[in-house]
Design a protein around this motif. Structure first.
Motif, PDB file in Angstrom:
ATOM      1  N   ARG A  49       1.061  -1.216   0.052  1.00  0.00           N
ATOM      2  CA  ARG A  49       0.219  -0.082   0.032  1.00  0.00           C
ATOM      3  C   ARG A  49       0.804   1.060  -0.008  1.00  0.00           C
ATOM      4  O   ARG A  49       2.202   1.156   1.055  1.00  0.00           O
ATOM      5  CB  ARG A  49      -1.163   0.192   1.283  1.00  0.00           C
ATOM      6  N   ASP A  50       0.408   2.198  -0.182  1.00  0.00           N
ATOM      7  CA  ASP A  50       0.885   3.179   0.076  1.00  0.00           C
ATOM      8  C   ASP A  50       0.126   4.534   0.529  1.00  0.00           C
ATOM      9  O   ASP A  50      -1.034   3.663   1.039  1.00  0.00           O
ATOM     10  CB  ASP A  50       0.894   3.966  -2.524  1.00  0.00           C
ATOM     11  N   GLN A  51       1.429   5.577   0.929  1.00  0.00           N
ATOM     12  CA  GLN A  51       0.198   6.179   2.598  1.00  0.00           C
ATOM     13  C   GLN A  51       0.901   7.823   2.110  1.00  0.00           C
ATOM     14  O   GLN A  51       1.977   7.811   1.555  1.00  0.00           O
ATOM     15  CB  GLN A  51       1.174   5.962   3.280  1.00  0.00           C
ATOM     16  N   PHE A  52      -0.228   8.813   2.403  1.00  0.00           N
ATOM     17  CA  PHE A  52      -0.467  10.408   2.247  1.00  0.00           C
ATOM     18  C   PHE A  52      -0.716  10.765   3.268  1.00  0.00           C
ATOM     19  O   PHE A  52      -1.581  10.637   3.944  1.00  0.00           O
ATOM     20  CB  PHE A  52      -1.324  10.571   1.130  1.00  0.00           C
ATOM     21  N   PHE A  53       0.704  11.377   3.570  1.00  0.00           N
ATOM     22  CA  PHE A  53       0.435  12.201   4.891  1.00  0.00           C
ATOM     23  C   PHE A  53       0.359  14.228   4.912  1.00  0.00           C
ATOM     24  O   PHE A  53       0.949  13.899   3.986  1.00  0.00           O
ATOM     25  CB  PHE A  53       1.904  12.139   5.821  1.00  0.00           C
ATOM     26  N   ARG A  54      -0.564  14.954   5.256  1.00  0.00           N
ATOM     27  CA  ARG A  54      -0.774  16.084   5.489  1.00  0.00           C
ATOM     28  C   ARG A  54      -0.456  16.382   6.885  1.00  0.00           C
ATOM     29  O   ARG A  54      -1.133  15.953   7.386  1.00  0.00           O
ATOM     30  CB  ARG A  54      -2.510  15.930   4.365  1.00  0.00           C
ATOM     31  N   ILE A  55       0.170  17.355   7.067  1.00  0.00           N
ATOM     32  CA  ILE A  55       1.218  17.649   8.685  1.00  0.00           C
ATOM     33  C   ILE A  55       0.035  19.253   8.046  1.00  0.00           C
ATOM     34  O   ILE A  55      -0.718  19.653   7.714  1.00  0.00           O
ATOM     35  CB  ILE A  55       2.126  18.103   8.408  1.00  0.00           C
ATOM     36  N   GLU A  56      -0.795  19.343   9.796  1.00  0.00           N
ATOM     37  CA  GLU A  56      -2.118  20.589  10.215  1.00  0.00           C
ATOM     38  C   GLU A  56      -1.038  21.086  10.715  1.00  0.00           C
ATOM     39  O   GLU A  56      -1.240  22.591  11.608  1.00  0.00           O
ATOM     40  CB  GLU A  56      -3.047  19.782   9.995  1.00  0.00           C
ATOM     41  N   ASP A  57      -0.489  21.102  11.841  1.00  0.00           N
ATOM     42  CA  ASP A  57      -0.115  21.383  13.143  1.00  0.00           C
ATOM     43  C   ASP A  57       1.042  20.846  13.513  1.00  0.00           C
ATOM     44  O   ASP A  57       0.916  19.484  13.270  1.00  0.00           O
ATOM     45  CB  ASP A  57      -1.538  21.966  14.092  1.00  0.00           C
ATOM     46  N   ILE A  62       9.864  13.547   8.436  1.00  0.00           N
ATOM     47  CA  ILE A  62       9.307  11.521   8.440  1.00  0.00           C
ATOM     48  C   ILE A  62      10.268  10.860   7.547  1.00  0.00           C
ATOM     49  O   ILE A  62      11.151  11.995   6.593  1.00  0.00           O
ATOM     50  CB  ILE A  62       7.701  11.971   6.822  1.00  0.00           C
ATOM     51  N   TRP A  63      10.911  10.419   7.909  1.00  0.00           N
ATOM     52  CA  TRP A  63      12.173   9.284   6.849  1.00  0.00           C
ATOM     53  C   TRP A  63      11.563   8.084   6.184  1.00  0.00           C
ATOM     54  O   TRP A  63      10.215   7.220   6.460  1.00  0.00           O
ATOM     55  CB  TRP A  63      12.585   8.332   8.549  1.00  0.00           C
ATOM     56  N   ILE A  64      12.177   8.798   4.590  1.00  0.00           N
ATOM     57  CA  ILE A  64      11.741   7.353   3.635  1.00  0.00           C
ATOM     58  C   ILE A  64      12.868   6.541   3.545  1.00  0.00           C
ATOM     59  O   ILE A  64      13.714   7.906   3.350  1.00  0.00           O
ATOM     60  CB  ILE A  64      11.327   8.061   2.989  1.00  0.00           C
ATOM     61  N   ASP A  65      13.309   5.548   3.326  1.00  0.00           N
ATOM     62  CA  ASP A  65      14.625   4.778   3.099  1.00  0.00           C
ATOM     63  C   ASP A  65      15.132   5.291   3.840  1.00  0.00           C
ATOM     64  O   ASP A  65      16.326   5.712   2.770  1.00  0.00           O
ATOM     65  CB  ASP A  65      13.873   4.515   1.578  1.00  0.00           C
ATOM     66  N   VAL A  77       3.001  14.687   1.847  1.00  0.00           N
ATOM     67  CA  VAL A  77       4.275  13.495   2.037  1.00  0.00           C
ATOM     68  C   VAL A  77       3.844  12.135   1.245  1.00  0.00           C
ATOM     69  O   VAL A  77       2.702  12.012   1.830  1.00  0.00           O
ATOM     70  CB  VAL A  77       4.699  12.805   3.373  1.00  0.00           C
ATOM     71  N   ILE A  78       4.552  11.659   0.365  1.00  0.00           N
ATOM     72  CA  ILE A  78       3.295  10.506   0.272  1.00  0.00           C
ATOM     73  C   ILE A  78       4.904   9.202   0.767  1.00  0.00           C
ATOM     74  O   ILE A  78       5.870   9.709  -0.335  1.00  0.00           O
ATOM     75  CB  ILE A  78       3.873  10.222  -1.328  1.00  0.00           C
ATOM     76  N   VAL A  79       4.522   8.154   0.479  1.00  0.00           N
ATOM     77  CA  VAL A  79       5.359   7.081   1.144  1.00  0.00           C
ATOM     78  C   VAL A  79       5.071   5.804  -0.142  1.00  0.00           C
ATOM     79  O   VAL A  79       3.619   6.090   0.503  1.00  0.00           O
ATOM     80  CB  VAL A  79       5.603   6.778   2.662  1.00  0.00           C
ATOM     81  N   LEU A  97      -1.828  15.464  11.975  1.00  0.00           N
ATOM     82  CA  LEU A  97      -2.099  15.156  10.393  1.00  0.00           C
ATOM     83  C   LEU A  97      -3.035  14.588  10.464  1.00  0.00           C
ATOM     84  O   LEU A  97      -3.765  13.878  11.297  1.00  0.00           O
ATOM     85  CB  LEU A  97      -0.460  14.474   9.695  1.00  0.00           C
ATOM     86  N   TYR A  98      -3.310  14.312   8.964  1.00  0.00           N
ATOM     87  CA  TYR A  98      -3.881  13.447   7.971  1.00  0.00           C
ATOM     88  C   TYR A  98      -3.655  11.891   7.483  1.00  0.00           C
ATOM     89  O   TYR A  98      -2.457  13.279   7.139  1.00  0.00           O
ATOM     90  CB  TYR A  98      -5.694  13.576   7.719  1.00  0.00           C
ATOM     91  N   THR A  99      -4.370  11.106   7.538  1.00  0.00           N
ATOM     92  CA  THR A  99      -3.385  10.293   6.426  1.00  0.00           C
ATOM     93  C   THR A  99      -4.332   9.438   5.778  1.00  0.00           C
ATOM     94  O   THR A  99      -5.108   8.850   5.869  1.00  0.00           O
ATOM     95  CB  THR A  99      -2.024   8.936   7.340  1.00  0.00           C
ATOM     96  N   ILE A 100      -3.787   9.267   4.326  1.00  0.00           N
ATOM     97  CA  ILE A 100      -4.764   8.492   2.908  1.00  0.00           C
ATOM     98  C   ILE A 100      -3.681   6.788   2.832  1.00  0.00           C
ATOM     99  O   ILE A 100      -2.643   6.904   2.353  1.00  0.00           O
ATOM    100  CB  ILE A 100      -5.055   9.218   2.241  1.00  0.00           C
ATOM    101  N   TYR A 101      -4.032   6.103   3.315  1.00  0.00           N
ATOM    102  CA  TYR A 101      -4.209   5.188   2.992  1.00  0.00           C
ATOM    103  C   TYR A 101      -4.530   3.812   1.994  1.00  0.00           C
ATOM    104  O   TYR A 101      -5.911   4.050   1.771  1.00  0.00           O
ATOM    105  CB  TYR A 101      -4.009   3.849   4.000  1.00  0.00           C
ATOM    106  N   GLY A 102      -3.992   3.440   1.012  1.00  0.00           N
ATOM    107  CA  GLY A 102      -4.664   2.791  -0.189  1.00  0.00           C
ATOM    108  C   GLY A 102      -3.381   1.558  -1.085  1.00  0.00           C
ATOM    109  O   GLY A 102      -2.593   1.867  -1.473  1.00  0.00           O
TER     110      GLY A 102
END
Length: 131
Positions: A49-57, A62-65, A77-79, A97-102
């Motif tokens: 799955r992919d993951q999107f993060f949106r920081i609000e406050d 965010i560490w990626i690889d 950010v998209i992981v 933040l909110y995150t969206i998993y797909g």
């Protein structure tokens, strides 16, 4: 009502739970998070799955690889699937933040009040959607 419609910025900024699943569709899932200063989600990899993060406050990393990305309000950010990642709250206030998993990751309606509670839970999406 079909779908999800609400003020996501307000909901995210008012959220005090470490993790709160708001909506689960067949292909996407919307989750609010509030990570206290010094806390983190813990390093993980989503192979499917992919993951999107949106920081609000707040402020964080965010560490990626192995690459550190400093984040703050209004950042996105998209992981991609298969990437090792972690989210760390580094500011003086919670990282909200909110995150969206797909596709979805968690059981619909999941609420983890704290990071410690989330770490003891081993739930994963069971195929049941919000509607």
């Amino acid at each position: 009502m079909k779908g999800f419609v609400d003020n996501i910025e307000r909901l995210t900024e008012e959220n005090g739970d470490f993790r709160r699943v708001l909506y689960t569709g067949h292909n996407l899932q919307l989750v609010l998070m509030s990570i206290n200063p010094g806390d983190e989600i813990g390093e993980e990899v989503h192979e499917d799955r992919d993951q999107f993060f949106r920081i609000e406050d707040g402020e964080g990393e965010i560490w990626i690889d192995g690459v550190c990305n400093r984040v703050k309000a209004d950042d996105g950010v998209i992981v991609p699937q298969g990437a090792r990642h972690n989210v760390i709250s580094t500011g003086k206030t919670p990282l909200r933040l909110y995150t969206i998993y797909g596709p979805p990751e968690h059981v619909d309606g999941t609420v983890h009040g704290t990071c410690a509670e989330a770490n003891t839970s081993h739930e994963h999406f069971d195929g049941v959607t919000t509607e």
